[in-house]
Design an enzyme around this catalytic site. Structure first.
Site, PDB file in Angstrom:
ATOM      1  N   GLU A   1       0.803  -1.215   0.000  1.00 41.18           N
ATOM      2  CA  GLU A   1       0.000   0.000   0.000  1.00 41.18           C
ATOM      3  C   GLU A   1       0.842   1.274   0.000  1.00 41.18           C
ATOM      4  OE1 GLU A   1       0.381  -1.518   4.247  1.00 41.18           O
ATOM      5  OE2 GLU A   1      -0.020  -2.364   2.264  1.00 41.18           O
TER       6      GLU A   1
ATOM      7  N   HIS B   1       6.992  -8.818  -4.660  1.00 36.26           N
ATOM      8  CA  HIS B   1       5.590  -9.213  -4.857  1.00 36.26           C
ATOM      9  C   HIS B   1       5.061  -8.403  -6.031  1.00 36.26           C
ATOM     10  CE1 HIS B   1       1.560 -10.499  -4.209  1.00 36.26           C
ATOM     11  NE2 HIS B   1       1.135  -9.435  -3.554  1.00 36.26           N
TER      12      HIS B   1
END
EC number: 1.1.1.86
Length: 344
Positions: free
Chosen positions: A83, A107
């Site tokens: 985020e 990721h």
């Protein structure tokens, strides 16, 4: 069958004269930075002022702002929470990338869901160890490693795959084996595993079992032991040798119960719901919801987190664990509300 590569299969010269910036110094960040340095690479750490900066400096690293570290490096590994990455990228990394640099992730979320859109003149790849940072570091120091996935999203230089493999070798992953994937596959399977099995599935199963026993009048302490505490014993057996090893190690009574009752808990309807979860991931519905939740300040996340921390299984568990000194105590037994803080 997927091809697994090891140290003997990887030439690391392509990375030897490059400076690597590790952005972030949390669980994965500290492990990557230290392993790469111990492998002989020139590593700089990009952080904002704070405890992580102090720790990185204590560990002997040259710590710069994210912008400065990115501008100095040939390879920029972003090891910040998903985020946080888009804002940090836009404010501190994007304008400091030069032609031929490599932008790296552990990721694929933000690349796959286009929250980070790199320029066309840089390489973009991922190296994703399949274990927590402390294990990546510890196994490296022991002469072993944690397996990793690698994948190339953008190959501007024609060397992205070679650099990704060299990086994997540098953090020790190639000692255990590295497996090629894509950003799409890594992202979607990782999210599905977390939601349907490893986190969402397991926690919901544990709570449902606990509630079933306590609703039937059994002691909460006994229900805790049977439905949560003993989970580690089973997971360790699964980790060491798969389903067969677990079934070999338990009693025949337990194995028969596995065979006849397990499919009553997880049946075809459960699998259909799993397919629905996967569909939400594949279509971007989950990602959109998570992005909007963060933009709104995480009201649902924090409310659910507070509610979950008050579940009776948590109350009973905390009391029982105090009586078991052999159980390692959590660093933060009661997770606080989370707000997103962006490094400079």
């Amino acid at each position: 069958m997927a091809k697994v590569l090891y140290e003997k299969d990887i030439q690391d010269g392509v990375l030897k004269n490059k400076k690597i910036a590790v952005i972030g110094y949390g669980s994965q960040g500290h492990a990557h930075a230290m392993n790469l340095r111990d492998s002989g690479y020139d590593v700089v750490v990009g952080l904002r002022p704070g405890k992580s900066q102090e720790k990185a400096e204590e560990d002997g690293f040259n710590v710069l702002s994210v912008a400065e570290a990115s501008s100095q490096a040939d390879v920029v590994m972003v090891l910040l929470p998903d985020e946080m990455q888009p804002k940090v990228y836009e404010e501190s990394i994007k304008d400091n990338l030069e032609q031929g640099n490599a932008l790296v992730f552990a990721h694929g979320f933000n690349i796959h869901f286009t929250q980070v859109v790199p320029p066309a003149n840089v390489d973009v790849f991922l190296v994703a160890p399949k274990g927590p940072g402390h294990l990546v570091r510890r196994t490296f120091e022991e002469g072993a490693g944690v397996p990793a996935l690698y994948g190339v999203h953008q190959d501007y230089t024609g060397e992205a795959k070679d650099v990704a493999l060299a990086y994997s070798k540098g953090i020790g992953a190639a000692r255990a084996g590295v497996l090629e994937t894509s950003f799409q596959e890594e992202t979607e399977t990782d999210l599905f595993g977390e939601q349907a099995v490893l986190c969402g599935g397991v926690t919901s199963l544990i709570k449902a079992g606990f509630e079933t026993l306590t609703d039937a009048g059994y002691q909460p302490e006994v229900a805790y032991f049977e439905c949560l505490h003993e989970m580690k014993l089973i997971v360790d057996l699964l980790y060491e040798g798969g389903l067969e090893n677990m079934r070999y190690s338990i009693s025949d009574t337990a194995q028969w119960g596995d065979f006849v009752s397990g499919q009553r808990v997880v049946d075809d309807q459960t699998k259909e719901r799993m397919k629905s979860i996967l569909d939400d991931i594949q279509t971007g519905s989950f990602a959109k919801g998570w992005i909007l939740e963060n933009q709104a300040g995480r009201p649902q996340f924090n409310a659910i987190n507070r509610r979950e921390n008050r579940h009776p299984i948590e109350t009973v568990g905390r009391e029982l664990r105090e009586l078991m000194p052999f159980v390692k105590q959590p660093i933060n037994a009661k997770k606080k509300d989370v707000n997103v803080h962006v490094p400079n």
